[in-house]
Design a protein around this motif. Structure first.
Motif, short mmCIF file in Angstrom:
data_model
loop_
_atom_site.label_atom_id
_atom_site.label_comp_id
_atom_site.label_asym_id
_atom_site.label_seq_id
_atom_site.Cartn_x
_atom_site.Cartn_y
_atom_site.Cartn_z
N GLU A 160 -49.23 23.36 -88.78
CA GLU A 160 -50.67 23.52 -89.04
C GLU A 160 -50.98 23.65 -90.52
O GLU A 160 -51.99 23.14 -90.99
N HIS A 203 -53.59 19.04 -83.22
CA HIS A 203 -54.20 18.74 -84.52
C HIS A 203 -55.55 18.06 -84.35
O HIS A 203 -56.48 18.28 -85.15
N THR A 251 -58.13 20.63 -83.71
CA THR A 251 -58.48 21.31 -84.96
C THR A 251 -59.44 20.47 -85.79
O THR A 251 -60.43 20.98 -86.34
#
Length: 597
Positions: A491, A530, A533
């Motif tokens: 991350e 991802h 996000t």
């Protein structure tokens, strides 16, 4: 139309019925009718249509060409609905107009007005078209010396589309089909329209019944069997016209079905390769190239194999690098592939490969009587024939299933000739040479076809490092490792990537790092974590804002090779968002889709 105009018309009609007035005065009144025609919507509101037409009958029969021409113009201008046509036919005026259509070259103006009258009648109500008009058009269309031949043929086609039965009973279908194979100045640039008319008539059940089965269509292929007639420009032009017509017909589903349904048409085209005429053989070979949308070789590829390999590789690399990538390319249904498969099966059933092999062997058999020009023509045609065999084999490999093309790919006749020691050594040598050349060509062509048809061999990258996979094993391995590492990116690294792309920092697209954006779309954003996000912060939202038509940013980018990277990125943004349920909901909530819709 006001009352003053009505009174003027009634006055003119009354004076035209007066037998005491001179012809010159009546001609003036006819010209007044022409001037008032634009103000009249319906003549029935002025006077009885029967009385109006009756007062014009004597002028249609006049000995003066000028009076007849003017009267035809009046009738045409005032003919605006079906009731007018019905009364006109009841008065049998169409027979007198027919006589005007049959006039010779000394009455061109009168014949022109008669043709305009026929076309006007066709546009208003073609169902009432008199048969004598169509018969006159047919006779004029068949007379090449007539200056009205072209317009008559064009009118005949239009009537055939609107009222096919009247044209069929007048022999017009035969005239249209015969005109397809004509290449006279009058028929120049008209062939495509004629072929389209024939295909439309064949496609409709109501008009298809008027064609003669196993007869009419064979007229188009017939010139290919006429090799023993006197040599000259006329024969060559018939060949070229027939070739053009067949190519046009086979570019449509209707033409494909019609020509393959006839047991004579395609076999006649293929068997024309057996006839002893290099000119005819070349025309047929060129026709097959056009039918399958192939490009004939400009030079001998077997004498410069390295060049042809380099050219094909470079060409397909450019095509791949400029095409819009998609992971779903292989799953898309392409009707053109279905069409090519049907076309290929139709030609394989008439032994196209065997005929091409025989032709290639025959062309390499040089005679002592051949001139240098003939030898060169034979060699060039032999190369085109061999390349065509290779292209057809490649098409069968990519468009037919294994059960259909397995026997074909073995080339049993050619291999038998190359392996048999009981026949002429020269024939065996030529067969062996052809197998070698086909092997060379298939090796080069096969590499390029794999790139064309297998999306897994193409790097679907959107950045500047796009290339073709399968050419360098080392680089392929590096790509695989790089993709796995980016997919499993942590991350913190992903957040740093988003920051380096400048998308979350500014709305100015010129400041964004598009190479990093492309790498993220191909790597970490394939990971659902991802992507989630990116959807929650500004990154994906700003990318979609960049694509919105209302922002006038992406739609206003000038189309060029350099700007294609933005198009590829746009495709990948949508594909990435369509991969997961939560991203699909995110895309649905965004206004981009609604604006595009």
């Amino acid at each position: 139309m006001d009352e003053k105009t009505k009174d003027s018309l009634r006055e003119i009609i009354e004076k035209l019925s007066d037998t005491d007035l001179t012809l010159k005065v009546k001609l003036q009144h006819l010209n007044r009718l022409i001037k008032l025609s634009s103000l009249v919507d319906n003549m029935a509101s002025v006077c009885d249509l029967s009385d109006f037409i009756s007062c014009l009958v004597p002028f249609v029969l006049s000995f003066s060409k000028t009076v007849r021409t003017t009267t035809l113009r009046v009738l045409r201008l005032y003919m605006k609905d079906s009731p007018f046509i019905k009364i006109l036919l009841e008065k049998s005026i169409h027979y007198f107009i027919f006589s005007s259509l049959e006039k010779d070259k000394h009455a061109d103006k009168e014949k022109c007005q008669a043709l305009k009258f026929v076309r006007r009648l066709m546009e208003i109500d073609c169902s009432q078209m008199p048969r004598v008009f169509v018969q006159s058009l047919v006779s004029c269309a068949e007379l090449k010396e007539d200056p009205f031949s072209r317009i008559c043929l064009h009118t005949l086609c239009e009537i055939a589309l609107r009222h096919p039965s009247i044209v069929a009973f007048s022999g017009g279908f035969k005239t249209i089909i015969l005109a397809v194979t004509e290449r006279t100045p009058f028929h120049e640039n008209l062939q495509e329209a004629l072929v389209s008319t024939v295909l439309y008539l064949y496609n409709e059940p109501e008009s298809r019944v008027f064609f003669r089965p196993n007869s009419d269509l064979r007229t188009i292929v017939a010139p290919f069997t006429d090799v023993y007639s006197q040599e000259g420009i006329e024969r060559d032009e018939r060949w070229k016209a027939s070739k053009r017509a067949i190519v046009l017909m086979l570019k449509s589903w209707t033409g494909l079905v019609v020509l393959t349904s006839d047991p004579y048409c395609l076999p006649a085209l293929v068997q024309a390769l057996r006839l002893p005429s290099i000119e005819l053989n070349e025309i047929v070979i060129d026709a097959i190239y056009e039918i399958f949308r192939l490009t004939p070789p400009k030079s001998d590829p077997f004498q410069q194999q390295n060049k042809i390999a380099e050219t094909l590789s470079q060409t397909h690399f450019e095509l791949t690098s400029n095409d819009l990538p998609s992971r779903t390319l292989g799953m898309r249904h392409n009707l053109l592939d279905n069409y090519l498969a049907c076309l290929l099966l139709a030609f394989l059933r008439v032994d196209i490969i065997e005929e091409l092999i025989d032709l290639s062997n025959e062309l390499r058999n040089e005679s002592k009587d051949d001139t240098d020009k003939t030898k060169e023509a034979k060699q060039t045609l032999a190369v085109k024939t061999t390349v065509l065999i290779g292209e057809l084999l490649n098409l069968s490999n990519t468009h037919l299933n294994s059960s259909q093309c397995a026997h074909l790919q073995t080339l049993p006749k050619l291999v038998k000739n190359a392996a048999s020691f009981d026949m002429d050594p020269r024939l065996r040598s030529r067969a062996s040479t052809m197998i070698t050349r086909l092997h060379q060509y298939s090796h080069v062509r096969g590499t390029s076809s794999q790139v064309e048809n297998n999306p897994s061999l193409v790097v679907t990258g959107v950045n500047r490092w796009r290339r073709i996979k399968g050419r360098d094993v080392r680089l392929d391995r590096i790509d695989e490792v790089k993709t796995k590492m980016e997919f499993n990116m942590d991350e913190a690294t992903f957040a740093q990537k988003m920051k380096e792309s400048q998308v979350t920092s500014t709305k100015e697209m010129l400041k964004w790092n598009w190479d990093i954006i492309a790498d993220m779309l191909e790597g970490p954003l394939m990971n659902a974590v991802h992507l989630n996000t990116a959807c929650k912060n500004k990154f994906m939202k700003r990318l979609l804002t960049f694509l919105k038509p209302t922002n006038r940013v992406f739609p206003m980018i000038q189309w060029s090779t350099k700007s294609l990277k933005y198009v590829r990125i746009a495709c990948y943004i949508l594909e990435v968002l369509m991969a997961h349920d939560f991203s699909v909901k995110f895309l649905a909530d965004n206004s981009l889709v609604r604006e595009i819709a």
